[in-house]
Design a protein around this motif. Structure first.
Motif, PDB file in Angstrom:
ATOM      1  N   ASP A  15      20.464 -61.358  50.041  1.00 33.98           N
ATOM      2  CA  ASP A  15      21.323 -62.372  49.421  1.00 33.98           C
ATOM      3  C   ASP A  15      20.501 -63.586  49.001  1.00 33.98           C
ATOM      4  OD1 ASP A  15      23.471 -60.772  50.078  1.00 33.98           O
ATOM      5  OD2 ASP A  15      24.140 -62.022  51.739  1.00 33.98           O
ATOM      6  N   ARG A  16      21.096 -64.372  48.128  1.00 31.77           N
ATOM      7  CA  ARG A  16      20.560 -65.691  47.802  1.00 31.77           C
ATOM      8  C   ARG A  16      21.570 -66.704  48.325  1.00 31.77           C
ATOM      9  NH1 ARG A  16      19.245 -62.692  43.284  1.00 31.77           N
ATOM     10  NH2 ARG A  16      17.012 -62.527  43.014  1.00 31.77           N
ATOM     11  N   VAL A  17      21.078 -67.796  48.859  1.00 27.94           N
ATOM     12  CA  VAL A  17      21.954 -68.848  49.375  1.00 27.94           C
ATOM     13  C   VAL A  17      21.710 -70.097  48.541  1.00 27.94           C
ATOM     14  CG1 VAL A  17      22.624 -70.224  51.369  1.00 27.94           C
ATOM     15  CG2 VAL A  17      21.870 -67.856  51.686  1.00 27.94           C
ATOM     16  N   MET A  18      22.759 -70.538  47.858  1.00 29.69           N
ATOM     17  CA  MET A  18      22.675 -71.732  47.023  1.00 29.69           C
ATOM     18  C   MET A  18      23.274 -72.914  47.772  1.00 29.69           C
ATOM     19  SD  MET A  18      23.902 -70.174  43.397  1.00 29.69           S
ATOM     20  CE  MET A  18      25.084 -69.035  44.123  1.00 29.69           C
ATOM     21  N   GLN A  19      22.635 -74.044  47.635  1.00 27.99           N
ATOM     22  CA  GLN A  19      23.195 -75.286  48.167  1.00 27.99           C
ATOM     23  C   GLN A  19      23.911 -75.957  47.009  1.00 27.99           C
ATOM     24  OE1 GLN A  19      23.092 -76.260  51.450  1.00 27.99           O
ATOM     25  NE2 GLN A  19      24.616 -77.714  50.748  1.00 27.99           N
ATOM     26  N   THR A  20      25.217 -76.156  47.157  1.00 25.91           N
ATOM     27  CA  THR A  20      26.026 -76.803  46.123  1.00 25.91           C
ATOM     28  C   THR A  20      26.626 -78.076  46.701  1.00 25.91           C
ATOM     29  OG1 THR A  20      28.143 -75.769  46.674  1.00 25.91           O
ATOM     30  CG2 THR A  20      26.638 -74.485  45.273  1.00 25.91           C
ATOM     31  N   ALA A  21      27.258 -78.857  45.859  1.00 26.29           N
ATOM     32  CA  ALA A  21      27.914 -80.079  46.334  1.00 26.29           C
ATOM     33  C   ALA A  21      28.998 -79.755  47.348  1.00 26.29           C
ATOM     34  CB  ALA A  21      28.500 -80.849  45.162  1.00 26.29           C
ATOM     35  N   GLY A  22      29.565 -78.551  47.271  1.00 26.25           N
ATOM     36  CA  GLY A  22      30.616 -78.138  48.195  1.00 26.25           C
ATOM     37  C   GLY A  22      30.104 -77.404  49.422  1.00 26.25           C
ATOM     38  N   GLY A  23      28.794 -77.304  49.568  1.00 27.17           N
ATOM     39  CA  GLY A  23      28.216 -76.605  50.707  1.00 27.17           C
ATOM     40  C   GLY A  23      27.447 -75.367  50.269  1.00 27.17           C
ATOM     41  N   GLU A  24      27.132 -74.511  51.235  1.00 33.47           N
ATOM     42  CA  GLU A  24      26.368 -73.305  50.932  1.00 33.47           C
ATOM     43  C   GLU A  24      27.250 -72.233  50.301  1.00 33.47           C
ATOM     44  OE1 GLU A  24      22.657 -73.171  54.044  1.00 33.47           O
ATOM     45  OE2 GLU A  24      24.272 -71.720  54.281  1.00 33.47           O
ATOM     46  N   MET A  25      26.637 -71.452  49.402  1.00 31.64           N
ATOM     47  CA  MET A  25      27.332 -70.353  48.751  1.00 31.64           C
ATOM     48  C   MET A  25      26.381 -69.162  48.693  1.00 31.64           C
ATOM     49  SD  MET A  25      29.044 -70.419  45.028  1.00 31.64           S
ATOM     50  CE  MET A  25      28.622 -69.070  43.978  1.00 31.64           C
ATOM     51  N   ARG A  26      26.825 -68.017  49.187  1.00 33.68           N
ATOM     52  CA  ARG A  26      25.998 -66.795  49.175  1.00 33.68           C
ATOM     53  C   ARG A  26      26.266 -65.991  47.916  1.00 33.68           C
ATOM     54  NH1 ARG A  26      23.033 -64.704  53.308  1.00 33.68           N
ATOM     55  NH2 ARG A  26      23.116 -66.027  55.124  1.00 33.68           N
ATOM     56  N   SER A  27      25.224 -65.343  47.436  1.00 32.97           N
ATOM     57  CA  SER A  27      25.335 -64.505  46.246  1.00 32.97           C
ATOM     58  C   SER A  27      24.487 -63.264  46.451  1.00 32.97           C
ATOM     59  CB  SER A  27      24.837 -65.280  45.025  1.00 32.97           C
ATOM     60  OG  SER A  27      24.764 -64.445  43.907  1.00 32.97           O
ATOM     61  N   GLU A  28      25.056 -62.092  46.189  1.00 29.89           N
ATOM     62  CA  GLU A  28      24.290 -60.852  46.248  1.00 29.89           C
ATOM     63  C   GLU A  28      23.422 -60.736  45.008  1.00 29.89           C
ATOM     64  OE1 GLU A  28      26.879 -57.535  46.612  1.00 29.89           O
ATOM     65  OE2 GLU A  28      27.789 -58.264  48.457  1.00 29.89           O
ATOM     66  N   GLU A  29      22.291 -60.046  45.142  1.00 35.99           N
ATOM     67  CA  GLU A  29      21.407 -59.851  44.001  1.00 35.99           C
ATOM     68  C   GLU A  29      22.014 -58.839  43.054  1.00 35.99           C
ATOM     69  OE1 GLU A  29      16.870 -58.570  42.897  1.00 35.99           O
ATOM     70  OE2 GLU A  29      17.388 -58.967  44.966  1.00 35.99           O
ATOM     71  N   ARG A  30      22.087 -59.205  41.791  1.00 33.81           N
ATOM     72  CA  ARG A  30      22.563 -58.305  40.742  1.00 33.81           C
ATOM     73  C   ARG A  30      21.693 -58.517  39.521  1.00 33.81           C
ATOM     74  NH1 ARG A  30      27.932 -59.774  42.635  1.00 33.81           N
ATOM     75  NH2 ARG A  30      28.725 -57.975  43.734  1.00 33.81           N
ATOM     76  N   ARG A  31      21.420 -57.455  38.823  1.00 32.97           N
ATOM     77  CA  ARG A  31      20.617 -57.515  37.598  1.00 32.97           C
ATOM     78  C   ARG A  31      21.434 -56.956  36.445  1.00 32.97           C
ATOM     79  NH1 ARG A  31      16.459 -60.656  36.611  1.00 32.97           N
ATOM     80  NH2 ARG A  31      15.087 -60.798  38.367  1.00 32.97           N
ATOM     81  N   VAL A  32      21.317 -57.567  35.301  1.00 30.02           N
ATOM     82  CA  VAL A  32      21.958 -57.093  34.091  1.00 30.02           C
ATOM     83  C   VAL A  32      20.882 -56.473  33.222  1.00 30.02           C
ATOM     84  CG1 VAL A  32      23.228 -57.756  32.027  1.00 30.02           C
ATOM     85  CG2 VAL A  32      23.725 -58.882  34.199  1.00 30.02           C
ATOM     86  N   GLY A  33      21.083 -55.223  32.850  1.00 25.97           N
ATOM     87  CA  GLY A  33      20.101 -54.527  32.015  1.00 25.97           C
ATOM     88  C   GLY A  33      20.158 -55.001  30.578  1.00 25.97           C
TER      89      GLY A  33
END
Length: 71
Positions: free
Chosen positions: A48-66
């Motif tokens: 996963d990637r963890v982003m720090q946003t103004a609203g707190g942490e947000m997790r995102s799974e890795e996805r690639r667009v071909g």
């Protein structure tokens, strides 16, 4: 009750080849540079990637667009 969130669309012209722009925009590590109002920082946490946003942490799974999905 339905919550409606405000959205804002910004348009810019970029004096670069489309492929160079795609490579920059599609790299999640560049999100803090291109979405400064949303993503303050980003780090890898396992798959996963963890982003720090103004609203707190947000997790995102890795996805690639071909390339076939790009317009």
């Amino acid at each position: 009750m339905t919550t409606t969130l405000e959205s804002r669309t910004l348009t810019v012209s970029i004096a670069r080849e489309a492929e160079a722009v795609y490579q920059f925009v599609s790299n999640p590590a560049n999100l803090p540079q291109r979405a400064t109002a949303f993503c303050q920082s980003i780090r890898q946490a396992g798959s996963d990637r963890v982003m720090q946003t103004a609203g707190g942490e947000m997790r995102s799974e890795e996805r690639r667009v071909g390339k076939e999905c790009r317009s």
